[in-house]
Design an enzyme around this catalytic site. Structure first.
Site, mmCIF file in Angstrom:
data_model
loop_
_atom_site.group_PDB
_atom_site.id
_atom_site.type_symbol
_atom_site.label_atom_id
_atom_site.label_comp_id
_atom_site.label_asym_id
_atom_site.label_seq_id
_atom_site.Cartn_x
_atom_site.Cartn_y
_atom_site.Cartn_z
ATOM 1 N N CYS A 44 0.828 -1.208 0.000
ATOM 2 C CA CYS A 44 0.000 0.000 0.000
ATOM 3 C C CYS A 44 0.865 1.262 0.000
ATOM 4 O O CYS A 44 0.675 2.153 -0.821
ATOM 5 C CB CYS A 44 -0.932 -0.015 1.213
ATOM 6 N N CYS A 49 -1.593 1.692 -3.022
ATOM 7 C CA CYS A 49 -2.569 2.778 -2.818
ATOM 8 C C CYS A 49 -1.961 4.185 -2.826
ATOM 9 O O CYS A 49 -2.471 5.087 -3.496
ATOM 10 C CB CYS A 49 -3.282 2.628 -1.476
ATOM 11 N N LYS A 52 -0.067 5.334 -6.089
ATOM 12 C CA LYS A 52 -1.129 5.333 -7.117
ATOM 13 C C LYS A 52 -2.022 6.564 -6.968
ATOM 14 O O LYS A 52 -2.276 7.283 -7.923
ATOM 15 C CB LYS A 52 -1.926 4.033 -6.983
ATOM 16 N N TYR A 179 -9.637 -3.124 -11.036
ATOM 17 C CA TYR A 179 -9.493 -1.726 -10.631
ATOM 18 C C TYR A 179 -8.117 -1.163 -10.952
ATOM 19 O O TYR A 179 -7.994 -0.014 -11.378
ATOM 20 C CB TYR A 179 -9.884 -1.533 -9.154
ATOM 21 N N ILE A 180 -7.068 -1.982 -10.804
ATOM 22 C CA ILE A 180 -5.718 -1.445 -11.065
ATOM 23 C C ILE A 180 -5.575 -1.122 -12.560
ATOM 24 O O ILE A 180 -5.042 -0.072 -12.937
ATOM 25 C CB ILE A 180 -4.637 -2.438 -10.573
ATOM 26 N N GLU A 183 -7.558 2.079 -13.236
ATOM 27 C CA GLU A 183 -6.934 3.265 -12.648
ATOM 28 C C GLU A 183 -5.739 3.709 -13.487
ATOM 29 O O GLU A 183 -5.580 4.905 -13.782
ATOM 30 C CB GLU A 183 -6.497 2.952 -11.214
ATOM 31 N N HIS A 438 -27.042 22.030 0.007
ATOM 32 C CA HIS A 438 -27.088 22.553 -1.347
ATOM 33 C C HIS A 438 -26.077 23.666 -1.551
ATOM 34 O O HIS A 438 -25.883 24.462 -0.640
ATOM 35 C CB HIS A 438 -28.507 23.077 -1.602
ATOM 36 N N GLU A 443 -25.935 15.795 -2.425
ATOM 37 C CA GLU A 443 -27.334 15.989 -2.025
ATOM 38 C C GLU A 443 -28.252 15.049 -2.810
ATOM 39 O O GLU A 443 -29.353 14.734 -2.381
ATOM 40 C CB GLU A 443 -27.759 17.454 -2.180
HETATM 41 P P1 FAD Z 1 1.439 -6.076 1.960
HETATM 42 O O1 FAD Z 1 1.123 -4.669 2.234
HETATM 43 O O2 FAD Z 1 1.654 -6.489 0.555
HETATM 44 O O3 FAD Z 1 2.726 -6.437 2.816
HETATM 45 C C1 FAD Z 1 3.364 -7.669 2.716
HETATM 46 C C2 FAD Z 1 4.846 -7.450 2.996
HETATM 47 O O4 FAD Z 1 5.471 -8.709 3.191
HETATM 48 C C3 FAD Z 1 5.590 -6.805 1.832
HETATM 49 O O5 FAD Z 1 6.261 -5.662 2.291
HETATM 50 C C4 FAD Z 1 6.571 -7.880 1.362
HETATM 51 O O6 FAD Z 1 7.806 -7.347 0.904
HETATM 52 C C5 FAD Z 1 6.780 -8.686 2.644
HETATM 53 N N1 FAD Z 1 7.190 -10.072 2.448
HETATM 54 C C6 FAD Z 1 6.652 -10.992 1.597
HETATM 55 N N2 FAD Z 1 7.248 -12.191 1.783
HETATM 56 C C7 FAD Z 1 8.184 -12.021 2.756
HETATM 57 C C8 FAD Z 1 9.115 -12.904 3.398
HETATM 58 N N3 FAD Z 1 9.166 -14.193 3.090
HETATM 59 N N4 FAD Z 1 9.920 -12.397 4.354
HETATM 60 C C9 FAD Z 1 9.864 -11.070 4.695
HETATM 61 N N5 FAD Z 1 9.001 -10.212 4.132
HETATM 62 C C10 FAD Z 1 8.154 -10.684 3.184
HETATM 63 N N6 FAD Z 1 -5.953 -1.263 -1.429
HETATM 64 C C11 FAD Z 1 -6.842 -0.340 -0.993
HETATM 65 O O7 FAD Z 1 -7.491 -0.529 0.028
HETATM 66 N N7 FAD Z 1 -7.035 0.832 -1.703
HETATM 67 C C12 FAD Z 1 -6.339 1.114 -2.823
HETATM 68 O O8 FAD Z 1 -6.533 2.161 -3.430
HETATM 69 C C13 FAD Z 1 -5.401 0.160 -3.279
HETATM 70 N N8 FAD Z 1 -4.664 0.408 -4.381
HETATM 71 C C14 FAD Z 1 -3.726 -0.493 -4.783
HETATM 72 C C15 FAD Z 1 -2.980 -0.211 -5.917
HETATM 73 C C16 FAD Z 1 -2.049 -1.088 -6.366
HETATM 74 C C17 FAD Z 1 -1.234 -0.745 -7.584
HETATM 75 C C18 FAD Z 1 -1.825 -2.304 -5.646
HETATM 76 C C19 FAD Z 1 -0.793 -3.281 -6.117
HETATM 77 C C20 FAD Z 1 -2.551 -2.605 -4.518
HETATM 78 C C21 FAD Z 1 -3.514 -1.704 -4.063
HETATM 79 N N9 FAD Z 1 -4.303 -1.951 -2.954
HETATM 80 C C22 FAD Z 1 -5.224 -1.041 -2.538
HETATM 81 C C23 FAD Z 1 -4.188 -3.237 -2.219
HETATM 82 C C24 FAD Z 1 -3.361 -3.072 -0.940
HETATM 83 O O9 FAD Z 1 -2.102 -2.537 -1.269
HETATM 84 C C25 FAD Z 1 -3.220 -4.425 -0.253
HETATM 85 O O10 FAD Z 1 -4.492 -4.983 -0.044
HETATM 86 C C26 FAD Z 1 -2.517 -4.297 1.102
HETATM 87 O O11 FAD Z 1 -1.243 -3.710 0.971
HETATM 88 C C27 FAD Z 1 -2.400 -5.673 1.763
HETATM 89 O O12 FAD Z 1 -1.674 -5.586 2.959
HETATM 90 P P2 FAD Z 1 -0.875 -6.847 3.514
HETATM 91 O O13 FAD Z 1 -0.383 -6.441 4.853
HETATM 92 O O14 FAD Z 1 -1.704 -8.052 3.405
HETATM 93 O O15 FAD Z 1 0.335 -7.076 2.521
#
Ligand code: FAD
Length: 449
Positions: A44, A49, A52, A179-180, A183, A438, A443
């Site tokens: 994110c 997010c 983006k 959505y991606i 966008e 308004h 509204e």
């Molecule tokens: P993540 O935030 O992906 O975190 C996982 C972390 O784990 C990463 O940093 C990764 O490097 C780390 N990792 C993975 N494997 C290992 C390992 N073995 N050892 C150590 N570290 C590891 N969501 C919204 O709500 N609104 C939006 O507008 C939106 N826009 C988006 C736009 C794009 C382009 C993308 C790709 C996603 C978007 N999302 C949006 C989705 C949102 O980013 C994810 O749903 C959210 O980040 C999920 O959080 P998470 O904690 O599950 O995983």
């Protein structure tokens, strides 16, 4: 909590869910470590997010500058400088990364900047070979963009790379209809690229209300974005000059300077050692968890995108909070997945909560859809022929508003507030009782009869 382990909690992945779970568990008194293989903040903050949305803001200036003349502003010749926006966005991402790191530090969570994998129900192996033990392990590794297996697929990029482009391409092909994809179609179009969105299926934004997504399609076509439906990719060729020839079934090959794969995101579970430890995985490699985020191995939990339930940041954060409160705070909490608002930051944006009209037709005995199809005041004066559409779905038996869907300027900002009313189960009569503010676009929500 036992002292026989190095930590009470070891979190793998410092994204939205992992950071929330770590800091809340630490605040509850747990000894916590978190491993991150890339950058603290996760998808994110680093490549989702946040960057983006900043590009969406940057892109929208193209329309605002066009519209300004009708509002009396003399705007000289305007140029867009991509490296300036890109570097400012990347700078902001770095600032936020620092804030997230600071949150972990302030809660005395040990951050381990390495890849971590599982070697036992209570044991983690770090990339440098160190073994660490923990009473509880939380997998919060997120998801990755899927790149289809076909010849030349490697010539395309994903959302991981898109924020770092050296220069703005002239012709962009975007694969996907979610959505991606939509966008970035809007973003690139506003930056004057010629955009073609190529979709294997026959609709964009499958899960959104049909009328709303059709409106986006109409407006996007009007703006000059091209769409190809029922068009699976066959192969991609890269020419010596760096341009791409993209072969799509049943179509003439497409010429492009950039191909962006936006065809879905799959859970990050490969090579984590989960199967060896006995953690059950489902479709797509997602970790199967129960309502308390617990996997088939009692000491191992999963939250966020890696569980492939709802891939959104606020959901990952809620799951992280619920996990920490339940396991370390003595406050059993479950996430309520009903009425999750969501948005598409397209141009114009879409937002929705609750049942679409299609779902109401299938699930409710009787329903009524109220529609307001209007041209926002600002668009009228700007001479911009772009209509907004708001839709309220009402369960006729209870008069409750069960769905709210909209496309138009600021739709996500408006919907977040309105989602409270839908979540609270307010009736259409209560919407109607509310006086209009308004002149606003919102509204319309209390004026539909
Ligand atoms: P993540 O935030 O992906 O975190 C996982 C972390 O784990 C990463 O940093 C990764 O490097 C780390 N990792 C993975 N494997 C290992 C390992 N073995 N050892 C150590 N570290 C590891 N969501 C919204 O709500 N609104 C939006 O507008 C939106 N826009 C988006 C736009 C794009 C382009 C993308 C790709 C996603 C978007 N999302 C949006 C989705 C949102 O980013 C994810 O749903 C959210 O980040 C999920 O959080 P998470 O904690 O599950 O995983």
């Amino acid at each position: 909590m036992t002292k026989t382990y190095d930590y009470d909690l070891f979190v793998i992945g410092a994204g939205s869910g992992g950071v929330r779970a770590s800091r809340v568990a630490a605040a509850h008194g747990a000894r916590v470590a978190i491993a991150e293989e890339y950058r603290v903040g996760g998808t994110c903050v680093i490549r989702g997010c946040v960057p983006k949305k900043l590009l969406v803001y940057g892109a929208h200036f193209a329309e605002d500058l066009q519209d300004a003349a009708r509002f009396g502003w003399k705007v000289g010749k305007c140029d867009f400088d991509w490296p300036v926006l890109r570097d400012n966005v990347l700078g902001e991402v770095e600032r936020l990364e620092g804030i997230y790191q600071d949150i972990l530090d302030r809660h005395e969570v040990d951050t381990i900047p390495q890849r971590a994998t599982l070697t036992g129900p209570h044991e983690i192996a770090l990339a440098d070979g160190t073994k660490v033990t923990a009473a509880t392990i939380l997998i919060a590794t997120g998801a990755h963009p899927v790149v289809p297996k076909l010849p030349g697929a490697e010539h395309g990029i994903t959302s991981n790379e898109v924020f770092h482009l050296e220069r703005m391409p002239k012709r962009v092909v975007i694969a996907g209809g979610g959505y991606i994809a939509n966008e970035f179609a809007g973003i690139f179009h506003e930056f004057s690229c010629h955009v073609t969105l190529v979709n294997r299926g026959e609709v964009i934004l499958r899960h959104y209300d049909e009328q709303i997504r059709d409106r986006l399609l109409t407006i996007s076509l009007m703006k000059g974005i091209e769409f190809k439906f029922n068009a699976p990719f066959e192969k991609i060729e890269k020419r010596k000059d760096g341009t791409l020839k993209i072969h799509v079934s049943g179509q003439d090959p497409l010429e492009a300077d950039l191909l962006l794969w936006a065809v879905g995101r799959a859970p990050n579970t490969a090579g984590l050692g989960l199967e060896k430890v006995g953690v059950e995985l489902g479709k797509n490699g997602a970790i199967l968890v129960d309502e308390d985020n617990q996997s088939s191995v009692p000491s191992i939990y999963g939250i966020g995108d890696v569980t492939d339930r709802v891939q959104l940041t606020p959901v990952a954060i809620r799951e992280g909070q619920a996990f920490a409160d339940t396991v370390f705070g003595g406050k059993p909490t479950r996430v309520d997945y009903a009425h999750i608002p969501s948005a598409v930051f397209s141009h114009p944006p879409i937002a929705g909560v609750g049942m679409t009209e299609g779902e109401a037709r299938d699930k409710l005995g009787s329903y009524k859809a109220y529609v307001s199809d209007f041209r926002p005041m600002k668009n009228v004066l700007a001479g911009r022929n772009e209509r907004a559409l708001y839709k309220i779905i009402v369960d006729q038996e209870t008069d409750r508003v069960v769905g709210l869907h909209m496309i138009g300027p600021d739709a996500p900002e408006i919907l977040q507030a309105a989602a409270i009313a839908v979540k609270a189960g307010l009736t259409k009569a209560q919407f109607d009782d509310t006086l209009a503010l308004h002149p606003t676009m919102s509204e319309e929500l209390v004026l539909m009869r």
